[in-house]
Design a protein around this motif. Sequence first.
Motif, PDB file in Angstrom:
ATOM      1  N   VAL A 120     -22.220   2.805 -34.454  1.00 25.72           N
ATOM      2  CA  VAL A 120     -22.900   4.075 -34.715  1.00 25.72           C
ATOM      3  C   VAL A 120     -24.353   3.788 -35.101  1.00 25.72           C
ATOM      4  O   VAL A 120     -24.628   3.086 -36.075  1.00 25.72           O
ATOM      5  CB  VAL A 120     -22.185   4.854 -35.829  1.00 25.72           C
ATOM      6  N   SER A 121     -25.241   4.368 -34.329  1.00 27.46           N
ATOM      7  CA  SER A 121     -26.678   4.179 -34.617  1.00 27.46           C
ATOM      8  C   SER A 121     -27.263   5.351 -35.408  1.00 27.46           C
ATOM      9  O   SER A 121     -28.253   5.177 -36.128  1.00 27.46           O
ATOM     10  CB  SER A 121     -27.466   4.004 -33.308  1.00 27.46           C
ATOM     11  N   THR A 122     -26.680   6.536 -35.294  1.00 25.41           N
ATOM     12  CA  THR A 122     -27.097   7.694 -36.085  1.00 25.41           C
ATOM     13  C   THR A 122     -25.844   8.376 -36.593  1.00 25.41           C
ATOM     14  O   THR A 122     -24.933   8.696 -35.816  1.00 25.41           O
ATOM     15  CB  THR A 122     -27.931   8.685 -35.253  1.00 25.41           C
ATOM     16  N   SER A 123     -25.766   8.612 -37.895  1.00 27.48           N
ATOM     17  CA  SER A 123     -24.544   9.133 -38.502  1.00 27.48           C
ATOM     18  C   SER A 123     -24.416  10.641 -38.337  1.00 27.48           C
ATOM     19  O   SER A 123     -25.367  11.354 -37.994  1.00 27.48           O
ATOM     20  CB  SER A 123     -24.511   8.765 -39.984  1.00 27.48           C
ATOM     21  N   HIS A 172     -27.443  16.609 -37.655  1.00 32.99           N
ATOM     22  CA  HIS A 172     -26.766  15.987 -36.497  1.00 32.99           C
ATOM     23  C   HIS A 172     -25.300  16.438 -36.443  1.00 32.99           C
ATOM     24  O   HIS A 172     -24.548  16.229 -37.389  1.00 32.99           O
ATOM     25  CB  HIS A 172     -26.856  14.462 -36.632  1.00 32.99           C
ATOM     26  N   THR A 173     -24.954  17.089 -35.356  1.00 36.22           N
ATOM     27  CA  THR A 173     -23.591  17.620 -35.234  1.00 36.22           C
ATOM     28  C   THR A 173     -22.597  16.589 -34.689  1.00 36.22           C
ATOM     29  O   THR A 173     -21.411  16.902 -34.533  1.00 36.22           O
ATOM     30  CB  THR A 173     -23.582  18.854 -34.316  1.00 36.22           C
ATOM     31  N   GLY A 174     -23.063  15.424 -34.403  1.00 37.73           N
ATOM     32  CA  GLY A 174     -22.181  14.356 -33.915  1.00 37.73           C
ATOM     33  C   GLY A 174     -22.655  13.021 -34.427  1.00 37.73           C
ATOM     34  O   GLY A 174     -23.309  12.938 -35.469  1.00 37.73           O
ATOM     35  N   PRO A 216     -32.059   6.040 -24.437  1.00 39.77           N
ATOM     36  CA  PRO A 216     -30.666   5.919 -23.987  1.00 39.77           C
ATOM     37  C   PRO A 216     -29.708   5.678 -25.145  1.00 39.77           C
ATOM     38  O   PRO A 216     -29.936   4.795 -25.971  1.00 39.77           O
ATOM     39  CB  PRO A 216     -30.706   4.737 -23.027  1.00 39.77           C
ATOM     40  N   HIS A 217     -28.709   6.467 -25.192  1.00 42.93           N
ATOM     41  CA  HIS A 217     -27.624   6.329 -26.175  1.00 42.93           C
ATOM     42  C   HIS A 217     -26.534   7.318 -25.781  1.00 42.93           C
ATOM     43  O   HIS A 217     -26.716   8.114 -24.853  1.00 42.93           O
ATOM     44  CB  HIS A 217     -28.114   6.626 -27.598  1.00 42.93           C
ATOM     45  N   LEU A 218     -25.422   7.307 -26.494  1.00 41.27           N
ATOM     46  CA  LEU A 218     -24.354   8.296 -26.262  1.00 41.27           C
ATOM     47  C   LEU A 218     -24.245   9.180 -27.483  1.00 41.27           C
ATOM     48  O   LEU A 218     -24.053   8.696 -28.593  1.00 41.27           O
ATOM     49  CB  LEU A 218     -22.998   7.617 -26.008  1.00 41.27           C
ATOM     50  N   HIS A 219     -24.390  10.498 -27.258  1.00 37.35           N
ATOM     51  CA  HIS A 219     -24.125  11.457 -28.326  1.00 37.35           C
ATOM     52  C   HIS A 219     -22.648  11.854 -28.203  1.00 37.35           C
ATOM     53  O   HIS A 219     -22.210  12.384 -27.182  1.00 37.35           O
ATOM     54  CB  HIS A 219     -25.023  12.697 -28.170  1.00 37.35           C
ATOM     55  N   PHE A 220     -21.887  11.624 -29.276  1.00 31.94           N
ATOM     56  CA  PHE A 220     -20.447  11.910 -29.275  1.00 31.94           C
ATOM     57  C   PHE A 220     -20.129  12.907 -30.367  1.00 31.94           C
ATOM     58  O   PHE A 220     -20.543  12.747 -31.516  1.00 31.94           O
ATOM     59  CB  PHE A 220     -19.644  10.622 -29.509  1.00 31.94           C
TER      60      PHE A 220
END
Length: 260
Positions: free
Chosen positions: A137-140, A153-155, A231-235
Amino acid sequence: MAFTRATGKHRAPSRLSRKSAHAAGVAALATTGVIGTLASPALAADTDTRALEDTGLNQAVITDTIADRIDAQAEAQEREAEEAAALAEAQAKAEAEAKRKAEARAKAAREAEERAAREAERKRLNSFTLPVAGSYVSTSYGAGGAMWSSGSHTGIDFHAPYGSEVVSVGLGTVVEAGWGGAYGNNVVIRMADGTYTQYGHLSSVSVAVGERVMPGQQVGISGSTGNSSGPHLHFEARTSAEYGSDIDPVAYLRSHGVNV
């Protein structure tokens, strides 16, 4: 008139005379050896008779003995045949029982394998995984900032270099696939447990709406489309398909056994 005793050839000898004559005759015969001569043939005849009788008895005994032996051999052969038949029947029963047991063991083994396969498949279908293998996880979740319209951040963001494979975290059905505004190219999946997961900022989408996806199945390729700084994945994890029903993705994944 006086009667007188008759004399001559018609006169019967007196008893005394007969006895005397008999005694004299016996004595004469004894003296001359006639008695011995007469006795010998009689004794010989009696001996011959016994010999003949003994020969016939011996023949009968021999004949009976042979018949007994034949009967005994026949009975022995019959017993041997019966014993051989009983042994063959016992062997056939033993072979049939061994075959039955082998078939039962094979059936039990097949059933055990099938159960194990079903259990493995059940576990696989119920399993969860990271959306990007080996990522972090790069952003909580809930982080604040002007980048998010809601103010937080909602994800969570997973580190994902451009072109990384993005997979479904679990079993589910695709309910959205394509452009999602600020999310860029995104995929939303209704999970088997009734929750929803979202995968945003993809460079490309690999699934279509209505498609059933397995745990670990590719749904897209990571990128930086939509409202993204790189580039990253928002989950996201949600209770519904709608924006604003988000829940903590880390807690969600951990509740399903994923090490985040």
